[in-house]
Design an enzyme around this catalytic site. Structure first.
Site, PDB file in Angstrom:
ATOM      1  CD  GLU A  81       7.165 -25.303  91.021  1.00 11.14           C
ATOM      2  OE1 GLU A  81       7.918 -26.281  90.845  1.00 11.14           O
ATOM      3  OE2 GLU A  81       6.084 -25.168  90.437  1.00 11.14           O
ATOM      4  CG  HIS A 100       7.282 -24.619  85.882  1.00  8.91           C
ATOM      5  ND1 HIS A 100       7.581 -25.919  85.540  1.00  8.91           N
ATOM      6  CD2 HIS A 100       6.525 -24.689  87.003  1.00  8.91           C
ATOM      7  CE1 HIS A 100       7.043 -26.738  86.431  1.00  8.91           C
ATOM      8  NE2 HIS A 100       6.386 -26.011  87.322  1.00  8.91           N
ATOM      9  CG  HIS A 102       2.077 -27.833  85.991  1.00  7.94           C
ATOM     10  ND1 HIS A 102       1.419 -26.728  86.491  1.00  7.94           N
ATOM     11  CD2 HIS A 102       3.242 -27.917  86.680  1.00  7.94           C
ATOM     12  CE1 HIS A 102       2.145 -26.180  87.450  1.00  7.94           C
ATOM     13  NE2 HIS A 102       3.267 -26.863  87.574  1.00  7.94           N
ATOM     14  CG  HIS A 183       6.302 -30.443  88.726  1.00 12.74           C
ATOM     15  ND1 HIS A 183       6.975 -29.944  89.818  1.00 12.74           N
ATOM     16  CD2 HIS A 183       5.458 -29.455  88.348  1.00 12.74           C
ATOM     17  CE1 HIS A 183       6.550 -28.720  90.082  1.00 12.74           C
ATOM     18  NE2 HIS A 183       5.628 -28.402  89.200  1.00 12.74           N
TER      19      HIS A 183
END
Length: 272
Positions: A81, A100, A102, A183
């Site tokens: 990613e 990023h 979760h 996500h």
């Protein structure tokens, strides 16, 4: 790969990985990157490794903003990613760090119509309009692996374009966060310290907002004044204006935490 005067930024990047793990923003998955201060067309990003275990320059690659390719293709691969990071850097010239995660506290807001909005002053940067939600399903094309991962430049660009942009500039997103349906979320900062601040307090806001919603549902219709009270637009703006110069205060605390409490797990070979 790294010049002598880039050591400090890489040391901060390693510490940021540890801080975000310590505060349960990143777990075995998730990542943070930083734009190369000496070359805006590249950024530094870890190889595929749990954030808590990143410890040296051997764990960090240099990638091209243009296509998320590694400048040295012989090194161990970075996260698939990486396109989240490259496309946000490409879209916003004043973004210098991207996270990023979760976050389990944030995830419920990615799969419901309940807007994530600022509920107290520290996450005032989230504003009063609701954090935008990127639904990757809207951008799949035939042949795509539908695993919710942003695994190419097309999907990364779609994510970057989901950020709201304030009316005065296109160089930095407002708010600096985007939810990712089913996500997690992506967060942008002008610095590593700012991106970490945004990530931790976005998660905190989600947790507090969820608790408030539970209370409201447990005691509905209690009379005049009942209902959730979010920050107004001006309160969000003014709260962030007050807090922005002060983010070094929590950063110094978080840095000390991982240097002491996390001994035996967090290793930063670049610290002196």
């Amino acid at each position: 790969m790294v010049s002598a005067n880039a050591t400090s930024i890489l040391s901060t990047l390693i510490t940021a990985n540890h801080v975000l793990h310590y505060h349960s923003v990143l777990h075995a998955y998730g990542h943070i990157s930083v734009r190369n201060p000496e070359n805006a067309s590249t950024f530094f990003f870890a190889r595929t490794l749990a954030p808590a275990l990143i410890s040296s320059t051997e764990d960090i690659n240099e990638l091209n903003v243009a296509d998320a390719s590694q400048t040295d293709p012989t090194r161990p691969r970075s996260f698939v990613e990486r396109f989240i990071h490259s496309e946000i850097y490409k879209r916003f010239e004043d973004v210098n760090s991207v996270v990023h995660s979760h976050s389990p506290q944030v995830l419920p807001y990615t799969i419901t119509d309940v807007p994530l909005k600022a509920v107290y002053h520290l996450p005032g940067f989230l504003g009063d309009q609701g954090v935008p939600n990127f639904d990757i399903a809207e951008f799949y094309e035939p042949g795509d692996q539908q695993d919710l991962l942003v695994s190419n430049t097309r999907l990364g660009a779609a994510l970057a374009n989901t950020f709201n942009v304030n009316s005065t500039t296109n160089s930095f997103p407002d708010p600096p966060a985007v939810l990712m349906r089913g996500h997690g979320l992506a967060v942008a900062g002008e610095t590593i310290e700012q991106a970490v601040f945004f990530s931790i307090y976005t998660q905190s806001n989600a947790e507090i907002q969820s608790s408030a919603i539970e209370l409201e549902h447990a005691f509905p219709n209690t009379g005049e004044g009942s209902g959730l009270r979010y920050l107004t637009a001006q309160e969000g703006i003014d709260s962030w204006a007050t807090n922005k110069p002060l983010i070094i205060r929590p950063w110094e605390l978080w840095q000390r935490e991982v240097q002491t409490v996390g001994q035996g797990l967090y290793v930063n070979g670049l610290e002196h």
